[in-house]
Scaffold this motif. Structure first.
Motif, mmCIF file in Angstrom:
data_model
loop_
_atom_site.group_PDB
_atom_site.id
_atom_site.type_symbol
_atom_site.label_atom_id
_atom_site.label_comp_id
_atom_site.label_asym_id
_atom_site.label_seq_id
_atom_site.Cartn_x
_atom_site.Cartn_y
_atom_site.Cartn_z
ATOM 1 N N ALA A 138 37.745 50.863 24.345
ATOM 2 C CA ALA A 138 39.188 51.071 24.235
ATOM 3 C C ALA A 138 39.535 51.883 22.992
ATOM 4 O O ALA A 138 40.424 52.739 23.018
ATOM 5 C CB ALA A 138 39.912 49.727 24.205
ATOM 6 N N LEU A 184 40.867 55.203 24.457
ATOM 7 C CA LEU A 184 42.322 55.031 24.479
ATOM 8 C C LEU A 184 42.958 55.087 23.098
ATOM 9 O O LEU A 184 44.179 55.100 22.989
ATOM 10 C CB LEU A 184 42.683 53.697 25.154
ATOM 11 C CG LEU A 184 42.185 53.486 26.590
ATOM 12 C CD1 LEU A 184 42.606 52.102 27.090
ATOM 13 C CD2 LEU A 184 42.723 54.574 27.511
ATOM 14 N N GLU A 242 42.944 52.712 20.918
ATOM 15 C CA GLU A 242 43.517 51.422 20.529
ATOM 16 C C GLU A 242 42.980 51.027 19.152
ATOM 17 O O GLU A 242 41.771 51.113 18.907
ATOM 18 C CB GLU A 242 43.176 50.335 21.546
ATOM 19 C CG GLU A 242 43.893 50.487 22.867
ATOM 20 C CD GLU A 242 43.677 49.303 23.792
ATOM 21 O OE1 GLU A 242 42.980 48.346 23.380
ATOM 22 O OE2 GLU A 242 44.208 49.322 24.922
ATOM 23 N N GLN A 262 47.186 45.619 25.749
ATOM 24 C CA GLN A 262 46.079 46.476 25.364
ATOM 25 C C GLN A 262 44.801 46.014 26.059
ATOM 26 O O GLN A 262 44.624 44.833 26.344
ATOM 27 C CB GLN A 262 45.877 46.447 23.846
ATOM 28 C CG GLN A 262 46.970 47.129 23.055
ATOM 29 C CD GLN A 262 46.628 47.235 21.577
ATOM 30 O OE1 GLN A 262 45.762 46.527 21.073
ATOM 31 N NE2 GLN A 262 47.317 48.119 20.879
ATOM 32 N N ALA A 263 43.901 46.954 26.313
ATOM 33 C CA ALA A 263 42.655 46.625 26.997
ATOM 34 C C ALA A 263 41.798 45.669 26.173
ATOM 35 O O ALA A 263 41.209 44.716 26.701
ATOM 36 C CB ALA A 263 41.878 47.903 27.297
ATOM 37 N N SER A 308 46.307 43.649 36.657
ATOM 38 C CA SER A 308 46.742 45.045 36.734
ATOM 39 C C SER A 308 48.162 45.216 36.206
ATOM 40 O O SER A 308 48.452 46.166 35.473
ATOM 41 C CB SER A 308 46.639 45.572 38.162
ATOM 42 O OG SER A 308 47.437 44.802 39.040
ATOM 43 N N LEU A 354 48.089 44.738 32.364
ATOM 44 C CA LEU A 354 47.544 45.861 31.601
ATOM 45 C C LEU A 354 48.508 47.037 31.478
ATOM 46 O O LEU A 354 48.232 47.978 30.737
ATOM 47 C CB LEU A 354 46.237 46.328 32.245
ATOM 48 C CG LEU A 354 45.002 45.513 31.848
ATOM 49 C CD1 LEU A 354 43.849 45.757 32.809
ATOM 50 C CD2 LEU A 354 44.584 45.839 30.418
ATOM 51 N N VAL A 355 49.634 46.969 32.178
ATOM 52 C CA VAL A 355 50.645 48.016 32.004
ATOM 53 C C VAL A 355 51.155 48.000 30.564
ATOM 54 O O VAL A 355 51.384 49.051 29.949
ATOM 55 C CB VAL A 355 51.814 47.826 32.995
ATOM 56 C CG1 VAL A 355 52.949 48.797 32.688
ATOM 57 C CG2 VAL A 355 51.326 48.017 34.428
ATOM 58 N N THR A 356 51.309 46.803 29.985
ATOM 59 C CA THR A 356 51.815 46.699 28.608
ATOM 60 C C THR A 356 50.807 46.069 27.651
ATOM 61 O O THR A 356 50.926 46.240 26.443
ATOM 62 C CB THR A 356 53.109 45.860 28.569
ATOM 63 O OG1 THR A 356 52.870 44.581 29.174
ATOM 64 C CG2 THR A 356 54.232 46.564 29.310
ATOM 65 N N THR A 410 43.276 42.188 26.218
ATOM 66 C CA THR A 410 43.035 41.589 27.530
ATOM 67 C C THR A 410 41.629 41.010 27.620
ATOM 68 O O THR A 410 41.430 39.890 28.100
ATOM 69 C CB THR A 410 43.226 42.644 28.630
ATOM 70 O OG1 THR A 410 44.578 43.102 28.609
ATOM 71 C CG2 THR A 410 42.904 42.070 30.004
ATOM 72 N N THR A 444 41.041 50.586 34.171
ATOM 73 C CA THR A 444 42.302 50.175 34.800
ATOM 74 C C THR A 444 43.493 50.795 34.081
ATOM 75 O O THR A 444 44.443 51.264 34.723
ATOM 76 C CB THR A 444 42.422 48.638 34.802
ATOM 77 O OG1 THR A 444 41.297 48.079 35.491
ATOM 78 C CG2 THR A 444 43.707 48.194 35.487
ATOM 79 N N LYS A 445 43.457 50.801 32.750
ATOM 80 C CA LYS A 445 44.544 51.426 31.975
ATOM 81 C C LYS A 445 44.672 52.911 32.318
ATOM 82 O O LYS A 445 45.788 53.428 32.438
ATOM 83 C CB LYS A 445 44.277 51.259 30.478
ATOM 84 C CG LYS A 445 44.388 49.851 29.944
ATOM 85 C CD LYS A 445 45.817 49.406 29.745
ATOM 86 C CE LYS A 445 46.454 50.035 28.543
ATOM 87 N NZ LYS A 445 47.814 49.459 28.287
#
Length: 311
Positions: free
Chosen positions: A277, A281, A283, A106-107, A99, A102-104, A110, A38-39
Motif C-alpha cells: 500500500a 498507493l 499510504e 486505507q488498505a 469492498s 475500502l472505498v474510504t 483494513t 481492490t482499492k
C-alpha cells in the motif's frame, strides 16, 4: 520409477516440505496485496462490480481445479441450502462489507483489522462451543481490542473517548472480521463431510450467484466498461490469484503441514499489505498504526496459546 531410489537425510525432508511452504507463502502474500488491488479497481467501478468480476474469475479457476483433481462433489438439496447460506455470509455479505469499506478505509488499516478475525473466532468458541479461554485468551482479546482501536484512530485514543475516529469504511471492515469468524465456525460442519476445495467451489459459486442479483439490479454490466487496463489487471489478480489459486494452495498446504504452522503464515499478510500500500498507493506508514497492528498480532498469538477445551 518414482520410488525406485530411496532418499535419506535432510534433502529428503526439505524438498517435500518446501512445496507446501511455498504454497502457503504465496497465498498470504497475494491476500495481503488483495486490499491494494481492490482499492485500484474501486477507483474506476462500483464495489459490487469489483466483487462480481472477481468471483466470476474465482469460480472459473476453482471449478477447473476441482474438475481436474476429481474433487467436484454433487451436493444434495440440504447441502446446497447450506452452501448457499455460507456463500451469502462468506462471499456476498463479507465482500460487500470489505469492498464498500475500502472505498474510504486505507488498505493497510483494513489488513490490520482483518487480522483480528481469530479473536472473534475465540469469542464465538467461548460463547457457542463452550471452549475455555483462560487468562491468556482473555488477555489476548483485550490486547487485540486495544490494537484495533489504535489502528482505527491512528493512535489518537482521545478521539475514541470523544467518539470521533475512523472512517465509515473502517467500521464496515471491523464488522467484516466477526462476520468471517461466524462463517469459519459454521463451515466446520461441512468440512467434516466434504473436501475443502470441493466445498469451497460450491460456497464461492452460490455466493457469486447471490452477488449477481446485486450486480444486475445495481451498477449492471455496463459498469465494467469503465475499467482501464490497470483496473482489469487488478480485477484479474483478485479473481485468478486471490480467489482462485490462493485458496487452492492454502488448502494444499493445510493438507501437508500442521495447521498451527500454516496458520502462522497469516501474520505476514498485514505486513505485506502495509508495504504494498505504501509502494503503490502512497499510504503513509504511521508508527501508531504499526504499534496497533503488532498489538493485534500479539493478541491473536496469545489467544492461539489458550487450551481449546470444552467446558
Amino acid at each position: 520409477m518414482r520410488n525406485s531410489i530411496p532418499m535419506d537425510g535432510p534433502s529428503a525432508r526439505v524438498a517435500p516440505r518446501a512445496v507446501p511452504v511455498a504454497k502457503a507463502l504465496f497465498a498470504v502474500v497475494v491476500w495481503g496485496a488483495s486490499f491494494i488491488a481492490t482499492k485500484v479497481a474501486l477507483a474506476e467501478v462500483h464495489p459490487v462490480t469489483v466483487v462480481w468480476l472477481r468471483f466470476a474469475l474465482g469460480v472459473a479457476v476453482m471449478g477447473a481445479v476441482v474438475i481436474l483433481r476429481r474433487q467436484l462433489i454433487r451436493p444434495s438439496a440440504a447441502d446446497l441450502a447450506y452452501f448457499t447460506g455460507l456463500g451469502f455470509l462468506g462471499i456476498t455479505f463479507h465482500q460487500w462489507l470489505q469492498s464498500n469499506g475500502l472505498v474510504t478505509a486505507q488498505a493497510g488499516t483494513t489488513a490490520w483489522i482483518v487480522s483480528s478475525t481469530p479473536i472473534f473466532m475465540a469469542l464465538l468458541g467461548w460463547l457457542v462451543l463452550r471452549e475455555r479461554l483462560g487468562w491468556l485468551g482473555t488477555a489476548g482479546i483485550a490486547v487485540a481490542a486495544l490494537g484495533v482501536l489504535v489502528v482505527v484512530s491512528k493512535g489518537d485514543l482521545a478521539s475514541v473517548a470523544a467518539g470521533r475516529f475512523g472512517t465509515p469504511g473502517d467500521f464496515l471492515i471491523v464488522l467484516s472480521a466477526p462476520n468471517w469468524a461466524v462463517f469459519s465456525v459454521l463451515s466446520r460442519k461441512g468440512l467434516r463431510k466434504h473436501s475443502s476445495a470441493g466445498m469451497m467451489f460450491w460456497v464461492m459459486t452460490m455466493g457469486w450467484l447471490l452477488t449477481t442479483v446485486l450486480f444486475l439490479i445495481g451498477p449492471g454490466p455496463a459498469d465494467a466498461l469503465h475499467l482501464s487496463v490497470r483496473g482489469w489487471t487488478a480485477v484479474a489478480f483478485l479473481g485468478i490469484a486471490c480467489s482462485g489459486l490462493a485458496y487452492v494452495f492454502w488448502y494444499d498446504a493445510l493438507r501437508e503441514l500442521p495447521a498451527s504452522q500454516v496458520g502462522a503464515f497469516l501474520y505476514i499478510e498485514p505486513l505485506v499489505a502495509v508495504v504494498v500500500a505504501a509502494a503503490l498507493l502512497g499510504e503513509p506508514v504511521l508508527l501508531a498504526t504499526l504499534a496497533g497492528g503488532f498489538a493485534i498480532l500479539l493478541g491473536v498469538w496469545l489467544v492461539s496459546l489458550r487450551p481449546a477445551e470444552r467446558g
